[in-house]
Design a protein around this motif. Structure first.
Motif, PDB file in Angstrom:
ATOM      1  N   VAL A 159       0.809  -1.224   0.000  1.00  0.00           N
ATOM      2  CA  VAL A 159       0.000   0.000   0.000  1.00  0.00           C
ATOM      3  C   VAL A 159       0.845   1.279   0.000  1.00  0.00           C
ATOM      4  CG1 VAL A 159      -1.717   1.346   1.283  1.00  0.00           C
ATOM      5  CG2 VAL A 159      -1.988  -1.132   1.064  1.00  0.00           C
ATOM      6  N   PRO A 160       1.829   1.417   0.904  1.00  0.00           N
ATOM      7  CA  PRO A 160       2.616   2.663   0.908  1.00  0.00           C
ATOM      8  C   PRO A 160       3.373   2.890  -0.399  1.00  0.00           C
ATOM      9  CG  PRO A 160       2.938   1.452   2.956  1.00  0.00           C
ATOM     10  CD  PRO A 160       2.230   0.532   2.018  1.00  0.00           C
ATOM     11  N   HIS A 161       3.799   1.812  -1.053  1.00  0.00           N
ATOM     12  CA  HIS A 161       4.552   1.965  -2.301  1.00  0.00           C
ATOM     13  C   HIS A 161       3.659   2.438  -3.441  1.00  0.00           C
ATOM     14  CE1 HIS A 161       8.176   0.298  -0.577  1.00  0.00           C
ATOM     15  NE2 HIS A 161       7.486  -0.715  -0.101  1.00  0.00           N
ATOM     16  N   ILE A 162       2.432   1.910  -3.468  1.00  0.00           N
ATOM     17  CA  ILE A 162       1.483   2.373  -4.494  1.00  0.00           C
ATOM     18  C   ILE A 162       1.120   3.844  -4.240  1.00  0.00           C
ATOM     19  CG2 ILE A 162      -0.861   2.089  -5.402  1.00  0.00           C
ATOM     20  CD1 ILE A 162      -0.567  -0.903  -4.911  1.00  0.00           C
ATOM     21  N   ALA A 163       0.921   4.173  -2.959  1.00  0.00           N
ATOM     22  CA  ALA A 163       0.625   5.566  -2.607  1.00  0.00           C
ATOM     23  C   ALA A 163       1.787   6.474  -2.993  1.00  0.00           C
ATOM     24  CB  ALA A 163       0.339   5.676  -1.111  1.00  0.00           C
ATOM     25  N   ALA A 164       3.012   5.993  -2.746  1.00  0.00           N
ATOM     26  CA  ALA A 164       4.197   6.779  -3.089  1.00  0.00           C
ATOM     27  C   ALA A 164       4.286   7.008  -4.592  1.00  0.00           C
ATOM     28  CB  ALA A 164       5.457   6.072  -2.595  1.00  0.00           C
ATOM     29  N   MET A 214       1.771   7.073  -6.669  1.00  0.00           N
ATOM     30  CA  MET A 214       0.698   7.981  -7.069  1.00  0.00           C
ATOM     31  C   MET A 214       0.997   9.432  -6.690  1.00  0.00           C
ATOM     32  SD  MET A 214      -2.693   5.750  -6.133  1.00  0.00           S
ATOM     33  CE  MET A 214      -3.784   7.079  -6.631  1.00  0.00           C
ATOM     34  N   LEU A 215       1.660   9.622  -5.549  1.00  0.00           N
ATOM     35  CA  LEU A 215       1.934  10.968  -5.054  1.00  0.00           C
ATOM     36  C   LEU A 215       3.254  11.535  -5.577  1.00  0.00           C
ATOM     37  CD1 LEU A 215       0.816  10.489  -1.337  1.00  0.00           C
ATOM     38  CD2 LEU A 215      -0.433  11.655  -3.161  1.00  0.00           C
ATOM     39  N   GLY A 216       4.000  10.698  -6.291  1.00  0.00           N
ATOM     40  CA  GLY A 216       5.273  11.167  -6.827  1.00  0.00           C
ATOM     41  C   GLY A 216       6.439  11.004  -5.877  1.00  0.00           C
ATOM     42  N   LEU A 217       6.189  10.406  -4.689  1.00  0.00           N
ATOM     43  CA  LEU A 217       7.272  10.226  -3.730  1.00  0.00           C
ATOM     44  C   LEU A 217       8.313   9.237  -4.238  1.00  0.00           C
ATOM     45  CD1 LEU A 217       5.231  10.070  -0.387  1.00  0.00           C
ATOM     46  CD2 LEU A 217       6.459  12.004  -1.361  1.00  0.00           C
ATOM     47  N   ALA A 218       7.877   8.319  -5.107  1.00  0.00           N
ATOM     48  CA  ALA A 218       8.816   7.362  -5.678  1.00  0.00           C
ATOM     49  C   ALA A 218       9.865   8.075  -6.521  1.00  0.00           C
ATOM     50  CB  ALA A 218       8.065   6.336  -6.529  1.00  0.00           C
ATOM     51  N   ALA A 219       9.455   9.185  -7.137  1.00  0.00           N
ATOM     52  CA  ALA A 219      10.400   9.964  -7.934  1.00  0.00           C
ATOM     53  C   ALA A 219      11.489  10.558  -7.045  1.00  0.00           C
ATOM     54  CB  ALA A 219       9.662  11.075  -8.676  1.00  0.00           C
ATOM     55  N   VAL A 220      11.118  10.883  -5.787  1.00  0.00           N
ATOM     56  CA  VAL A 220      12.107  11.400  -4.840  1.00  0.00           C
ATOM     57  C   VAL A 220      13.139  10.330  -4.526  1.00  0.00           C
ATOM     58  CG1 VAL A 220      12.448  12.303  -2.507  1.00  0.00           C
ATOM     59  CG2 VAL A 220      10.461  13.019  -3.848  1.00  0.00           C
ATOM     60  N   LEU A 221      12.655   9.097  -4.296  1.00  0.00           N
ATOM     61  CA  LEU A 221      13.572   7.984  -4.042  1.00  0.00           C
ATOM     62  C   LEU A 221      14.486   7.753  -5.238  1.00  0.00           C
ATOM     63  CD1 LEU A 221      11.293   5.331  -2.277  1.00  0.00           C
ATOM     64  CD2 LEU A 221      13.174   6.605  -1.259  1.00  0.00           C
ATOM     65  N   HIS A 222      13.929   7.966  -6.410  1.00  0.00           N
ATOM     66  CA  HIS A 222      14.693   7.724  -7.628  1.00  0.00           C
ATOM     67  C   HIS A 222      15.770   8.783  -7.838  1.00  0.00           C
ATOM     68  CE1 HIS A 222      15.525   5.967 -11.477  1.00  0.00           C
ATOM     69  NE2 HIS A 222      15.269   7.101 -12.125  1.00  0.00           N
ATOM     70  N   THR A 223      15.503   9.993  -7.419  1.00  0.00           N
ATOM     71  CA  THR A 223      16.444  11.091  -7.666  1.00  0.00           C
ATOM     72  C   THR A 223      17.327  11.415  -6.456  1.00  0.00           C
ATOM     73  OG1 THR A 223      14.736  12.698  -7.051  1.00  0.00           O
ATOM     74  CG2 THR A 223      14.954  12.171  -9.387  1.00  0.00           C
ATOM     75  N   SER A 224      16.847  11.103  -5.254  1.00  0.00           N
ATOM     76  CA  SER A 224      17.613  11.417  -4.052  1.00  0.00           C
ATOM     77  C   SER A 224      18.427  10.212  -3.592  1.00  0.00           C
ATOM     78  CB  SER A 224      16.680  11.872  -2.930  1.00  0.00           C
ATOM     79  OG  SER A 224      17.391  11.985  -1.712  1.00  0.00           O
ATOM     80  N   ALA A 225      19.732  10.325  -3.710  1.00  0.00           N
ATOM     81  CA  ALA A 225      20.611   9.224  -3.301  1.00  0.00           C
ATOM     82  C   ALA A 225      20.507   8.968  -1.804  1.00  0.00           C
ATOM     83  CB  ALA A 225      22.056   9.552  -3.679  1.00  0.00           C
TER      84      ALA A 225
END
Length: 203
Positions: free
Chosen positions: A47-52, A54-65
């Motif tokens: 659930v948190p990963h799908i929410a992330a 959808m909210l674009g938080l996954a993009a933060v993980l992708h760009t923030s080392a």
């Protein structure tokens, strides 16, 4: 929801990973009821990963080392902890019929933590779900939510099948101390291998 989404999802879900390993371990040591709880916990951890995603938080993980590394090493540490627990005779693979009911909540929480501490899942959903959303879709976030829920339902179903299948051979496993010893070592090695794989994961 397309047939290609269902087939691709089933291939991804059925591939051996931490959730599958944990569900099998629960089934073999504590039976089918606990394995269903393990499957539920692992599914809940999505659930948190799908929410992330959808909210674009996954993009933060992708760009923030830093953000990616922090979550990744927490995940690695937890998998190594699971390996240590698997090796202990009174640990995660301890056969305890009377304590099975009391451990359901703990089993769900552990399954949840196993999945939530894997940063690759957020990035996976960010890359995976949009592939199945038409460019002309008027409500892409709603469509992404629907696909995410479908993925979770498929995950739970596959994990439950894994668990029930393992539970069928449980009696033949737990009655043999030598088999249990090798089972602990095998699952511990599996968690270590998955921890190592996560440790070398790149954004």
């Amino acid at each position: 929801m397309s047939l290609s989404f269902i087939i691709t999802s089933l291939i991804v879900i059925a591939s051996p990973g931490t959730g599958v390993l944990y569900t099998l371990a629960a089934a073999l040591t504590r039976g089918s009821r606990v394995s269903v709880a393990a499957a539920f916990g692992c599914t809940l951890g999505i659930v948190p990963h799908i929410a992330a995603a959808m909210l674009g938080l996954a993009a933060v993980l992708h760009t923030s080392a830093l953000a990616f590394a922090a979550l990744k090493w927490l995940g690695v540490a937890y998998l190594l902890y699971m390996a240590w627990q698997a090796l202990r005779e009174q640990g995660a693979l301890h056969v305890d019929e009377k304590g099975a009911a009391r451990s359901l909540h703990e089993t769900i929480v552990t399954g949840f933590l196993i999945n939530i501490l894997n940063p690759k899942l957020s990035i996976f959903f960010l890359a995976f779900l949009p592939q199945f959303i038409p460019a002309e879709e008027l409500h892409p976030l709603l469509q992404m939510l629907e696909l995410g829920v479908a993925f979770m339902v498929l995950t739970f179903a596959v994990f439950v099948l894994y668990g029930l299948a393992a539970a069928r051979v449980r009696d033949r496993v737990i009655s043999r101390p030598t088999v249990m010893t090798w089972l602990r070592r095998t699952f511990a090695a599996g968690f270590v291998a998955l921890g190592a794989k996560l440790a070398f994961a790149e954004r």
